[in-house]
Enzyme design. Structure first.
Site, PDB file in Angstrom:
ATOM      1  N   LYS A   1      -9.353   1.887  -1.892  1.00 50.78           N
ATOM      2  CA  LYS A   1      -9.554   1.361  -0.536  1.00 50.78           C
ATOM      3  C   LYS A   1     -10.911   1.757   0.029  1.00 50.78           C
ATOM      4  O   LYS A   1     -11.277   2.936   0.041  1.00 50.78           O
ATOM      5  CB  LYS A   1      -8.443   1.868   0.372  1.00 50.78           C
ATOM      6  CG  LYS A   1      -8.447   1.283   1.788  1.00 50.78           C
ATOM      7  CD  LYS A   1      -7.220   1.786   2.540  1.00 50.78           C
ATOM      8  CE  LYS A   1      -7.091   1.187   3.923  1.00 50.78           C
ATOM      9  NZ  LYS A   1      -5.856   1.682   4.603  1.00 50.78           N
TER      10      LYS A   1
ATOM     11  N   ASN B   1       0.304  -0.877   5.451  1.00 51.18           N
ATOM     12  CA  ASN B   1       1.185  -0.092   6.314  1.00 51.18           C
ATOM     13  C   ASN B   1       0.552  -0.175   7.692  1.00 51.18           C
ATOM     14  O   ASN B   1      -0.486   0.463   7.919  1.00 51.18           O
ATOM     15  CB  ASN B   1       1.248   1.381   5.896  1.00 51.18           C
ATOM     16  CG  ASN B   1       2.066   1.636   4.647  1.00 51.18           C
ATOM     17  OD1 ASN B   1       3.170   2.176   4.717  1.00 51.18           O
ATOM     18  ND2 ASN B   1       1.550   1.258   3.494  1.00 51.18           N
TER      19      ASN B   1
ATOM     20  N   ASN C   1      -6.999   6.075  -1.760  1.00 52.25           N
ATOM     21  CA  ASN C   1      -5.890   5.172  -1.454  1.00 52.25           C
ATOM     22  C   ASN C   1      -6.062   4.008  -2.424  1.00 52.25           C
ATOM     23  O   ASN C   1      -6.993   3.213  -2.267  1.00 52.25           O
ATOM     24  CB  ASN C   1      -5.989   4.715   0.009  1.00 52.25           C
ATOM     25  CG  ASN C   1      -4.795   3.924   0.464  1.00 52.25           C
ATOM     26  OD1 ASN C   1      -4.083   3.334  -0.361  1.00 52.25           O
ATOM     27  ND2 ASN C   1      -4.566   3.875   1.755  1.00 52.25           N
TER      28      ASN C   1
ATOM     29  N   GLU D   1       0.853  -1.191   0.000  1.00 49.40           N
ATOM     30  CA  GLU D   1       0.000   0.000   0.000  1.00 49.40           C
ATOM     31  C   GLU D   1       0.897   1.252   0.000  1.00 49.40           C
ATOM     32  O   GLU D   1       1.957   1.259   0.639  1.00 49.40           O
ATOM     33  CB  GLU D   1      -0.864  -0.011   1.269  1.00 49.40           C
ATOM     34  CG  GLU D   1      -1.669   1.241   1.536  1.00 49.40           C
ATOM     35  CD  GLU D   1      -2.217   1.289   2.970  1.00 49.40           C
ATOM     36  OE1 GLU D   1      -1.568   0.751   3.894  1.00 49.40           O
ATOM     37  OE2 GLU D   1      -3.311   1.867   3.154  1.00 49.40           O
TER      38      GLU D   1
ATOM     39  N   CYS E   1      -4.877  -2.999   2.999  1.00 51.04           N
ATOM     40  CA  CYS E   1      -4.597  -2.837   4.409  1.00 51.04           C
ATOM     41  C   CYS E   1      -5.767  -3.139   5.357  1.00 51.04           C
ATOM     42  O   CYS E   1      -6.068  -4.294   5.589  1.00 51.04           O
ATOM     43  CB  CYS E   1      -4.014  -1.458   4.684  1.00 51.04           C
ATOM     44  SG  CYS E   1      -3.057  -1.441   6.171  1.00 51.04           S
TER      45      CYS E   1
ATOM     46  N   GLU F   1      -6.320   8.647   7.707  1.00 49.82           N
ATOM     47  CA  GLU F   1      -6.812   8.166   6.412  1.00 49.82           C
ATOM     48  C   GLU F   1      -8.230   8.638   6.149  1.00 49.82           C
ATOM     49  O   GLU F   1      -8.585   8.908   4.991  1.00 49.82           O
ATOM     50  CB  GLU F   1      -6.743   6.641   6.334  1.00 49.82           C
ATOM     51  CG  GLU F   1      -5.325   6.116   6.285  1.00 49.82           C
ATOM     52  CD  GLU F   1      -5.268   4.671   5.869  1.00 49.82           C
ATOM     53  OE1 GLU F   1      -4.807   3.848   6.668  1.00 49.82           O
ATOM     54  OE2 GLU F   1      -5.683   4.355   4.751  1.00 49.82           O
TER      55      GLU F   1
HETATM   56  N1  ING Z   1      -3.328   0.452   8.746  1.00 47.17           N
HETATM   57  C1  ING Z   1      -3.756  -0.301   9.840  1.00 47.17           C
HETATM   58  C2  ING Z   1      -4.349  -1.651   9.489  1.00 47.17           C
HETATM   59  O1  ING Z   1      -5.551  -1.849   9.409  1.00 47.17           O
HETATM   60  C3  ING Z   1      -4.595  -0.339  12.057  1.00 47.17           C
HETATM   61  C4  ING Z   1      -4.628   0.446  10.783  1.00 47.17           C
HETATM   62  C5  ING Z   1      -3.411  -0.388  12.808  1.00 47.17           C
HETATM   63  C6  ING Z   1      -5.695  -1.059  12.475  1.00 47.17           C
HETATM   64  C7  ING Z   1      -3.371  -1.147  13.987  1.00 47.17           C
HETATM   65  C8  ING Z   1      -5.664  -1.828  13.653  1.00 47.17           C
HETATM   66  C9  ING Z   1      -4.518  -1.861  14.398  1.00 47.17           C
HETATM   67  O2  ING Z   1      -3.535  -2.547   9.344  1.00 47.17           O
HETATM   68  C10 ING Z   1      -3.943   0.780   7.575  1.00 47.17           C
HETATM   69  N2  ING Z   1      -3.230   1.544   6.734  1.00 47.17           N
HETATM   70  O3  ING Z   1      -5.086   0.424   7.312  1.00 47.17           O
END
Ligand code: ING
Length: 300
Positions: free
Chosen positions: A123, A193, A106, A46, A168, A142
Site C-alpha cells: 500500500k 477497511n 500493508n 485489505e 483502500c 496506518e
Molecule cells: N481506510 C480509509 C479509506 O481510505 C479513510 C481511511 C476513512 C479515509 C474515511 C477517508 C474517510 O477508505 C483505509 N484503510 O485506508
C-alpha cells in the site's frame, strides 16, 4: 470474449481475539462457495487475516507483531493456498507483512489457480496519522504501523488478462488508476477497511457510500478497466466499517454490489474485452493524453 468470473468476498467483522486459523477457515468456506458459483478468482479485503488493528495505539511495539505475517504462505495460511490449488480458483488477499529486515507493509498478493503467488503490492497511500491522538473516538495509525509501499503500482498477467492491485485509501487517488491504466490494467482489485466516521471530518460521514462508489466508478471509466472493491465491514471491535463491496465495469456502471455488512459474495462474469470499447476510443491514451501539460502532477 474473455470472460473472467470474479467473486468479491466481503467480510463481516474479525474480532481482536479471533485466531488466524479460524479466519483462514472462514476464508476457505467463502472460496468453496465462490467456486460453486463459477468464480475463477475470489477477492478478499485489505488486512483480511486480522481485525483492523490500526484503530488502536499500541505502546509496546512487540504487541504489534501478532498482527503481521512473517511468511506467506505460513503454517496458518497454507490451507488457503492448498484450497485454491485443489479447487482450481485464484485469489487476492490483503494482509499485514513483516519482512525479514523488519519492515512493516500493508500488503496484498495475487495467487493463481495453481496456488502460486503471481503478484504482490504494498500500500502506497497511507491515511490517518503517525502519533497517538487520544481526542479521536478511535485511532487510524496506518502511518505508524506501515511503511509506504516500495513496489509501485504494477499490473500482472493472470487469469487471461492484465490484473492490477491497490489498497483502500489508494482508491481515492486518481493517480492510482492512471498509473495502472497506463500499464494496460483490465481489472483492478482493491480491498478496504473504511470506518464510516472520519474524526477529522465528521461532515463527510454521510457521504461514505457515495464517495466509495464515486472513486471506483470514476477510476474504472477514466482508465477503461474493471474495478473490484471489497470491504471488511460491520461493527468491528466497536467501530462501524462500511460495506458496499462492488464490481464496476469500464463503462463506469456498478455491475453488482453487496447489500449486507457481513460475509457476502458479490459475483459477476466480466468480459475483459469490454475494456477495448473505451481504450480504443475516448481513452485511447496514446492519441488523446497530453503529458506535457501534466508536470504539476509529478511534482513532489
Ligand atoms: N481506510 C480509509 C479509506 O481510505 C479513510 C481511511 C476513512 C479515509 C474515511 C477517508 C474517510 O477508505 C483505509 N484503510 O485506508
Amino acid at each position: 470474449m474473455r470472460p473472467l468470473t470474479v467473486a468479491a468476498a466481503q467480510l463481516g467483522p474479525i474480532a481482536l481475539e479471533t485466531s488466524r486459523s479460524a479466519t483462514v477457515s472462514r476464508l476457505v468456506g467463502l472460496m468453496e462457495a465462490a467456486k460453486a458459483r463459477g468464480a475463477d478468482l475470489i477477492v478478499y479485503p485489505e488486512l483480511a487475516l486480522t481485525t483492523f488493528f490500526p484503530r488502536w495505539y499500541f505502546e509496546d511495539e512487540a504487541e504489534l507483531d501478532r498482527f503481521y505475517e512473517r511468511e506467506m504462505p505460513g503454517p496458518e495460511t497454507r490451507p488457503l493456498f492448498d484450497a485454491a490449488r485443489d479447487l482450481g480458483i485464484g485469489f487476492h488477499l490483503g494482509y499485514a507483512e513483516l519482512t525479514a529486515d523488519g519492515t512493516r507493509f500493508n500488503t496484498a498478493i495475487l495467487v493463481d489457480r495453481s496456488g502460486s503467488i503471481v503478484g504482490k503490492y504494498r500500500k502506497i497511500h497511507l491515511p490517518g496519522h503517525g502519533e497517538h491522538e487520544p481526542w479521536r473516538a478511535f485511532q487510524h495509525l496506518e502511518k505508524r504501523y506501515f511503511a509506504a509501499g516500495n513496489l509501485g503500482f504494477r499490473v500482472f498477467d493472470a487469469f487471461g488478462g492484465r490484473i492490477g492491485m491497490a489498497i483502500c485509501n489508494d482508491r481515492r487517488w486518481s493517480e492510482t488508476y492512471r498509473v495502472l491504466g497506463l500499464q494496460g490494467a483490465e481489472m483492478v482489485l482493491i480491498g478496504y477497511n473504511t470506518p464510516i466516521h472520519n474524526p477529522p471530518a465528521p461532515e463527510h460521514d454521510r457521504l461514505s457510500w457515495h464517495h466509495n462508489e464515486l472513486v471506483m466508478q470514476a477510476g474504472a471509466y477514466q482508465n477503461a478497466t474493471f474495478v473490484v472493491g471489497v470491504a471488511k465491514a460491520g461493527v468491528e471491535e466497536g467501530v462501524h466499517q462500511m460495506g458496499g463491496s462492488l464490481i464496476v465495469a469500464p463503462t463506469g456502471e456498478t455491475v453488482a454490489q453487496a447489500v449486507t455488512e457481513a460475509d457476502e459474495l458479490v459475483v459477476a462474469t466480466c468480459d475483459l474485452d469490454l475494456c477495448r470499447s473505451y481504450r480504443d476510443s475516448v481513452f485511447a491514451f496514446e492519441r488523446h493524453r497530453e503529458p506535457g501539460a501534466y508536470a504539476l502532477i509529478i511534482g513532489t
